[in-house]
Write an enzyme that holds these catalytic residues in place. Structure first.
Site, mmCIF file in Angstrom:
data_model
loop_
_atom_site.group_PDB
_atom_site.id
_atom_site.type_symbol
_atom_site.label_atom_id
_atom_site.label_comp_id
_atom_site.label_asym_id
_atom_site.label_seq_id
_atom_site.Cartn_x
_atom_site.Cartn_y
_atom_site.Cartn_z
ATOM 1 N N GLY B 48 9.579 2.699 5.488
ATOM 2 C CA GLY B 48 10.100 1.594 6.292
ATOM 3 C C GLY B 48 10.480 0.387 5.438
ATOM 4 O O GLY B 48 9.775 0.039 4.501
ATOM 5 N N ASN B 71 -4.218 6.406 8.641
ATOM 6 C CA ASN B 71 -3.715 5.488 7.626
ATOM 7 C C ASN B 71 -3.405 4.137 8.215
ATOM 8 O O ASN B 71 -3.051 4.011 9.394
ATOM 9 C CB ASN B 71 -2.456 6.057 6.954
ATOM 10 C CG ASN B 71 -1.182 5.652 7.666
ATOM 11 O OD1 ASN B 71 -0.672 4.541 7.463
ATOM 12 N ND2 ASN B 71 -0.686 6.518 8.529
ATOM 13 N N LEU B 75 3.184 -0.822 5.884
ATOM 14 C CA LEU B 75 4.591 -0.979 5.504
ATOM 15 C C LEU B 75 4.790 -1.753 4.207
ATOM 16 O O LEU B 75 5.669 -2.614 4.107
ATOM 17 C CB LEU B 75 5.387 -1.601 6.666
ATOM 18 C CG LEU B 75 5.481 -0.685 7.895
ATOM 19 C CD1 LEU B 75 6.073 -1.416 9.083
ATOM 20 C CD2 LEU B 75 6.317 0.557 7.587
ATOM 21 N N ASN B 101 14.616 4.069 7.301
ATOM 22 C CA ASN B 101 13.724 3.589 8.352
ATOM 23 C C ASN B 101 13.755 2.066 8.360
ATOM 24 O O ASN B 101 13.395 1.415 7.377
ATOM 25 C CB ASN B 101 12.308 4.133 8.103
ATOM 26 C CG ASN B 101 11.352 3.770 9.221
ATOM 27 O OD1 ASN B 101 10.840 2.658 9.255
ATOM 28 N ND2 ASN B 101 11.108 4.695 10.136
ATOM 29 N N CYS B 132 5.249 1.428 14.464
ATOM 30 C CA CYS B 132 4.193 1.427 13.447
ATOM 31 C C CYS B 132 2.973 0.704 13.996
ATOM 32 O O CYS B 132 3.062 -0.468 14.376
ATOM 33 C CB CYS B 132 4.647 0.740 12.173
ATOM 34 S SG CYS B 132 3.321 0.687 10.951
ATOM 35 N N GLY B 245 4.982 15.722 14.047
ATOM 36 C CA GLY B 245 3.558 15.638 14.327
ATOM 37 C C GLY B 245 2.800 16.843 13.821
ATOM 38 O O GLY B 245 2.729 17.870 14.490
ATOM 39 N N GLY B 246 2.273 16.745 12.610
ATOM 40 C CA GLY B 246 1.363 17.771 12.098
ATOM 41 C C GLY B 246 2.000 19.098 11.774
ATOM 42 O O GLY B 246 1.346 20.133 11.859
#
Lengths: 279, 309
Positions: B48, B71, B75, B101, B132, B245-246
């Protein structure tokens, strides 16, 4: 250049307690790995634990294309690694990070290790020997049981100065106490140059000692690390070189893990309080 | 038989395969030069970027959780101008789609960052970071209010012709509302989803494991939530979706494609294994061959949903 590959465990040597020496096949790490550099490694592709772990390179064998690690099995990642049988795979990226810098000819290299912080100093001793220099290694822990990596140094003909908090082996007290005693005796007459790896409080003590005595010192830091290549920004440490007005977060993985001890902003010792408050 | 086609069209951008590195897990891309061949990726999304450099949050910033990573980096970044000057020319050497981003402390800053990139060569599209959870201003504040989401996307829409891809937050009760707000404001695609707001506590010290207190949860732990939200968003809007996602295997990626994602982003798995792209691409081809399909696009949105009793 760091290389990511599947590696096989070729040898596992159980030392006392939770300590192991693990050897893996990895031609690039074996050829290029330098003292103070590390690898990111994990046993298997399971999601538990999620991340690889960083380990200092203990030794390299370019001819047999192997390297080895000194591992203390204390959590799920290290236990899985130490449970590998020869022939089983792990995933490994390395060599990573900046190595220790070599001492000048008129400097006496003094290597100071706390616990498993001894790992980079076997390779460092060998590198120094290849340059015709002899390392003096100070190896400290809480008890004798924590000082399990003595044999490889004996085999390499590198004398160890041991220290234990409880006096069960060697100097009775902190490893920095053994170091100070050596410095007070005048060392070998050359200007001492310190290299340290171990827990943060020990590294901080070495940094203070170096500052007090006007010595150059390098420390290898070991913060929580996610990726090893400077993308996750999880392992940052506050670093301020003398010419900089204010500290900057630096990645321990790519800009370290070895830093000049005088450039590290240790907790509670931040030099530029005004700049700190300004952000 | 020729190998199956893996290329997809995402909001007018050709991706050679549906695997894109997710923002915040791939740096600015150049960190991986020499470690993996960036030209193998369908694309990558930069860390970002604000107008100016940012320090990010104090440490510790990472904590492992069951099958997950928490986490609060906050940024940390070099700012959009340094990125355009120093990084974009290096990325141009690789044959991969580069998404930037875009962050902001205010609606105006989002537009300013987007405008600063308008003449920069080598940008395929803009991902708008309205989700975020690790910054005090902006971030999630724009992503959990549909009116604010609309305002940010509309403001950026006014200053750029580039494809706009807002990154949705999972920390909302009805994600479809936010997907529709983005579509109404002129979005060209959606990233689904950012991290889940979480917390981990060290019981000995009774302090949070992260210095910021809370953090964003990622990794396999969040995959079922992200798959469900991708499915909901795909039903709500016609826009192409990046499922996120994962994802760390071909089967994981396929779940999102079947739920309706046109492509996927790989996040935490980048930290675990930089070789993850090779494994997933090989697995996707195997799957398509095994199912007699010649094109990955034939999988998208093919969920066989049972009647609910």
């Amino acid at each position: 250049m760091p290389t990511n590959r599947d590696v096989l465990l070729v040898e596992r040597q159980a030392l006392g307690g939770p300590y192991f020496v693990l050897s893996f096949g990895h031609p690039q790490v074996a050829r290029e790995g330098r003292a103070g550099q590390f690898v990111m490694i994990k046993a298997g592709l399971s999601a538990e634990p999620p991340l690889r772990r960083p380990f200092s390179i203990l030794a390299v064998d370019p001819e047999r294309e192997r390297f080895s690690l000194f591992v203390k099995a204390i959590g799920p990642g290290t236990r899985a690694l130490c449970a590998l049988e020869p022939g089983q795979p792990a995933q490994c990226l390395g060599p990573l990070g900046r190595p220790f810098t070599a001492p000048a000819d008129d400097e006496e290299p003094l290597l100071v290790a706390g616990g498993y912080g001894i790992a980079p100093f076997l390779l460092m001793s060998r590198e120094l020997r290849a340059r015709g220099a002899t390392a003096r290694v100070f190896y400290g822990g809480r008890t004798a049981a924590e000082l399990q990596l003595r044999e490889p140094f004996a085999e390499a003909g590198v004398p160890l100065e041991l220290a234990t908090d409880d006096g069960s082996l060697g100097f009775h007290g902190r490893v920095t106490g053994a170091l100070e005693a050596h410095l007070d005796r005048g060392g070998d007459g050359r200007r001492p140059r310190l290299y340290a790896c171990g827990p943060d409080p020990m590294l901080h003590a070495v940094a203070r000692l170096a500052q007090r005595r006007g010595l150059r010192a390098e420390v290898s830091l070991d913060p929580w690390m996610g990726c090893g290549v400077g993308t996750c920004l999880g392992c940052v440490v506050k670093i301020q070189a003398p010419e900089q007005e204010r500290w900057k977060y630096r990645c321990a993985c790519t800009e370290g893990p070895v830093f000049d001890a005088a450039h590290v902003l240790w907790p509670g010792e931040e030099r530029s309080a005004a700049a700190e408050a300004g952000r | 038989m020729s190998p199956p086609n893996l290329a997809v069209d995402f909001a007018g951008i050709r991706l050679k395969n549906p695997l894109v590195a997710a923002s915040g897990t791939f740096g600015y891309g150049v960190e991986y030069e020499g470690i993996l061949d960036l030209s193998k990726l369908g694309g990558l999304v930069s860390k970002g970027l604000y107008m100016t450099p940012r320090d990010g949050n104090p440490t510790p910033r990472l904590a492992e959780t069951p099958s997950g990573l928490l986490n609060a980096i906050g940024l940390q970044g070099v700012g959009v101008r340094a990125f355009a000057r120093d990084v974009l020319p290096r990325l141009a050497r690789h044959d991969t789609a580069v998404f930037v981003n875009v962050c902001g402390d205010s609606v105006e800053e989002y537009a300013e960052v987007a405008a600063a990139l308008e003449d920069a060569p080598g940008v395929a599209g803009l991902e708008i970071n309205i989700s975020c959870p690790n910054v005090k201003k902006g971030g999630l504040a724009f992503g959990n209010d549909p009116a604010m989401t609309h305002a940010v996307v509309a403001a950026v829409r006014k200053v750029t012709k580039r494809p706009l891809i807002p990154k949705l937050s999972p920390n909302v009760s009805d994600i479809a509302t936010f997907a529709r707000a983005c579509a109404d404001a002129g979005a060209d695609g959606l990233s689904c989803v950012n991290t889940l707001l979480g917390m981990a506590i060290d019981v000995e010290s009774r302090r949070p494991k992260l210095a910021f207190g809370t953090g964003g949860l990622s990794g396999p732990a969040i995959r079922p939530v992200a798959v469900r939200m991708t499915w909901q968003v795909a039903r709500a809007v016609k826009l192409p979706i990046f499922g996120i996602g994962g994802i760390s295997s071909a089967a994981d990626a396929l779940e999102f494609l079947i739920a309706g994602a046109t492509a996927v982003q790989i996040g935490t798995a980048n930290f675990v294994d930089p070789g993850v792209y090779d494994r997933i691409l090989a697995g996707l081809s195997d799957y398509l061959v095994r199912h007699g399909l010649g094109d990955v696009r034939e999988v998208v949105g093919t969920l066989q949903m049972p009647e609910r009793a």
